[in-house]
Design a protein around this motif. Structure first.
Motif, mmCIF file in Angstrom:
data_model
loop_
_atom_site.group_PDB
_atom_site.id
_atom_site.type_symbol
_atom_site.label_atom_id
_atom_site.label_comp_id
_atom_site.label_asym_id
_atom_site.label_seq_id
_atom_site.Cartn_x
_atom_site.Cartn_y
_atom_site.Cartn_z
ATOM 1 N N LEU A 192 -7.307 -8.038 5.441
ATOM 2 C CA LEU A 192 -6.306 -7.764 4.187
ATOM 3 C C LEU A 192 -6.031 -8.813 3.220
ATOM 4 N N LYS A 193 -6.977 -9.653 2.953
ATOM 5 C CA LYS A 193 -6.927 -10.891 2.302
ATOM 6 C C LYS A 193 -6.470 -10.726 0.774
ATOM 7 N N ASP A 194 -7.215 -9.493 0.337
ATOM 8 C CA ASP A 194 -6.937 -9.274 -1.212
ATOM 9 C C ASP A 194 -6.129 -8.163 -1.152
ATOM 10 N N VAL A 195 -5.371 -7.500 -0.390
ATOM 11 C CA VAL A 195 -4.436 -6.456 -0.341
ATOM 12 C C VAL A 195 -3.072 -6.791 -0.935
ATOM 13 N N GLU A 196 -2.602 -6.315 -1.893
ATOM 14 C CA GLU A 196 -1.249 -6.911 -2.463
ATOM 15 C C GLU A 196 -0.151 -5.718 -1.718
ATOM 16 N N ASP A 197 0.396 -5.971 -0.804
ATOM 17 C CA ASP A 197 1.456 -5.091 -0.355
ATOM 18 C C ASP A 197 2.560 -5.983 0.383
ATOM 19 N N VAL B 262 2.538 -9.495 5.764
ATOM 20 C CA VAL B 262 2.617 -10.992 5.471
ATOM 21 C C VAL B 262 1.843 -11.721 6.389
ATOM 22 N N LYS B 263 1.635 -13.056 5.844
ATOM 23 C CA LYS B 263 0.680 -13.762 6.881
ATOM 24 C C LYS B 263 1.575 -14.561 8.182
ATOM 25 N N ASN B 264 2.671 -14.799 7.548
ATOM 26 C CA ASN B 264 3.772 -15.489 8.719
ATOM 27 C C ASN B 264 5.061 -14.935 8.228
ATOM 28 N N MET B 265 5.911 -15.100 9.555
ATOM 29 C CA MET B 265 7.355 -14.491 9.235
ATOM 30 C C MET B 265 8.252 -15.368 9.838
ATOM 31 N N TYR C 137 4.818 0.927 8.015
ATOM 32 C CA TYR C 137 4.312 -0.407 8.887
ATOM 33 C C TYR C 137 4.919 -1.439 8.121
ATOM 34 N N ILE C 138 5.016 -2.711 9.001
ATOM 35 C CA ILE C 138 5.119 -3.833 8.687
ATOM 36 C C ILE C 138 3.890 -4.838 9.335
ATOM 37 N N PHE C 139 3.417 -5.644 8.763
ATOM 38 C CA PHE C 139 2.171 -6.217 9.378
ATOM 39 C C PHE C 139 2.454 -7.782 9.342
ATOM 40 N N GLN C 140 2.319 -8.425 10.306
ATOM 41 C CA GLN C 140 2.329 -10.092 10.346
ATOM 42 C C GLN C 140 0.720 -10.302 10.680
ATOM 43 N N VAL C 141 0.113 -10.906 9.912
ATOM 44 C CA VAL C 141 -1.475 -10.844 10.452
ATOM 45 C C VAL C 141 -2.205 -12.329 10.343
ATOM 46 N N VAL D 180 -5.835 -0.678 12.895
ATOM 47 C CA VAL D 180 -4.413 -0.261 12.929
ATOM 48 C C VAL D 180 -4.048 -0.211 11.256
ATOM 49 N N TYR D 181 -4.433 -1.079 10.552
ATOM 50 C CA TYR D 181 -4.057 -0.718 9.057
ATOM 51 C C TYR D 181 -4.814 0.684 8.591
ATOM 52 N N ASP D 182 -6.058 0.907 9.059
ATOM 53 C CA ASP D 182 -6.755 1.985 8.498
ATOM 54 C C ASP D 182 -5.820 3.374 8.996
ATOM 55 N N TRP D 183 -5.436 3.238 10.255
ATOM 56 C CA TRP D 183 -4.732 4.173 11.083
ATOM 57 C C TRP D 183 -3.483 4.595 10.217
#
Lengths: 162, 158
Positions: free
Chosen positions: A40-45, A49-52, A30-34, A19-22
């Motif tokens: 995506l651990k080293d992606v700064e964006d 977010v981990k939790n919301m 996009y907004i991601f809660q992952v 989904v990220y690549d797409w």
């Protein structure tokens, strides 16, 4: 805007990565809660977010054009409530994505409600995204009946003498 | 005991468990008078109109955190003196049910999450020993156990 939410227990990169690549490929917002994603651990964006908090969760939900998720009941119930197109892929025990296969059971037992929302692998998911072939989970007669029964019975148990 | 006042304590970990519980209990709340509803979940950022306690989240295999949650449960139960406790799970709900059993809360209701459609959840199976009412949201999971310890289908959120 694509809202991806996968809960907080265990990573679910089989869904997060494609989904990220797409989104990147298509310049989609996009907004991601992952949760505990390794991909995506080293992606700064700031959009990832981990939790919301519940407030940002419902904010993201109401702004989303499509919600993509694991087969968690929280997301399914919210998608019904907000009438959002939903794409879900269940977490599977064989990939160590959960403690058991209850998410696979969920999509089987709620198949009528989730018609058109379920994919079983990332390829199917991307295909649906590409085609814009999306569905909003919709309560059937049976769902309304079950809910009415539940509320009536529980009200009686809570307020009754026995 | 609180004098004549009916207090219901509704407990669930945040996420799907909470989503179900809050939806269901809000519907019951709008149907009833003279009942005070108090809530307890694991997310500190949540804002609702009713009184809300925040319990630390943990999974059932973390014994130290479970002990902390048990102490917290006792505190809430002694303060609120509910006649009814209802939970959809998971581990924090189980701890609350056990504490309510020890403190003799009159009705102790376990409503297993609709996400458990093939078998009752792990915490739900343990909770059964401490409940007065043990419910499933799936007809095919109704079960009559030893000593008439029944799991009953009561309807479903969907």
């Amino acid at each position: 805007m694509v809202f991806l939410t996968v809960g907080t227990q265990f990573s679910f990169d089989r869904l997060v990565a494609p989904v990220y690549d797409w989104c990147k490929r298509n310049n989609s917002e996009y907004i991601f809660q992952v949760g505990a994603s390794l991909y995506l651990k080293d992606v700064e964006d700031y959009r990832i977010v981990k939790n919301m908090s519940s407030e940002s969760y419902y904010n993201a939900f109401s702004k989303a054009r499509v919600v993509i998720s694991h087969a968690g009941m929280g997301t399914i119930l919210s998608a019904i409530e907000y009438e959002k197109p939903l794409l879900i892929m269940p977490r599977e025990f064989r990939y160590k994505e959960h403690r058991n296969d209850h998410q696979v059971d969920t999509i089987r037992h709620l198949s009528a409600l989730l018609e058109g929302c379920v994919v079983r692998d990332p390829n199917q998911l991307i295909e649906k995204l590409e085609l814009g072939n999306l569905s909003v989970p919709t309560k059937r007669k049976e769902n309304f009946k079950n809910e009415k029964l539940l509320i009536q019975n529980l009200t009686r148990v809570i307020t009754g003498d026995s | 005991m609180n004098k004549g006042k009916n207090v219901v304590l509704a407990v669930a970990s945040f996420g799907g468990h909470w989503k179900q519980l809050f939806h269901i209990v809000s519907a019951i709340q709008s149907n009833t008078d003279n009942v005070e509803f108090v809530y307890c979940t694991t997310d500190a950022s949540l804002m609702i109109e009713d009184k809300l306690y925040v319990i630390n989240d943990f999974s059932a295999d973390n014994k130290i955190k479970a002990l902390g949650a048990a102490l917290f449960s006792f505190k809430v139960l002694i303060k609120e003196r509910p006649n009814v406790i209802i939970t959809t799970g998971a581990a924090p709900g189980l701890i609350m049910i056990i504490s309510a059993y020890l403190l003799r809360v009159k009705k102790r209701i376990w409503l297993d999450s609709i996400a458990n459609s093939e078998s009752i959840s792990k915490s739900g199976k343990l909770a059964k020993y401490f409940t007065t009412h043990h419910f499933t949201q799936w007809k095919h999971l109704e079960h009559v156990g030893k000593n008439n310890r029944c799991t009953i289908y009561i309807g479903a959120i969907l």
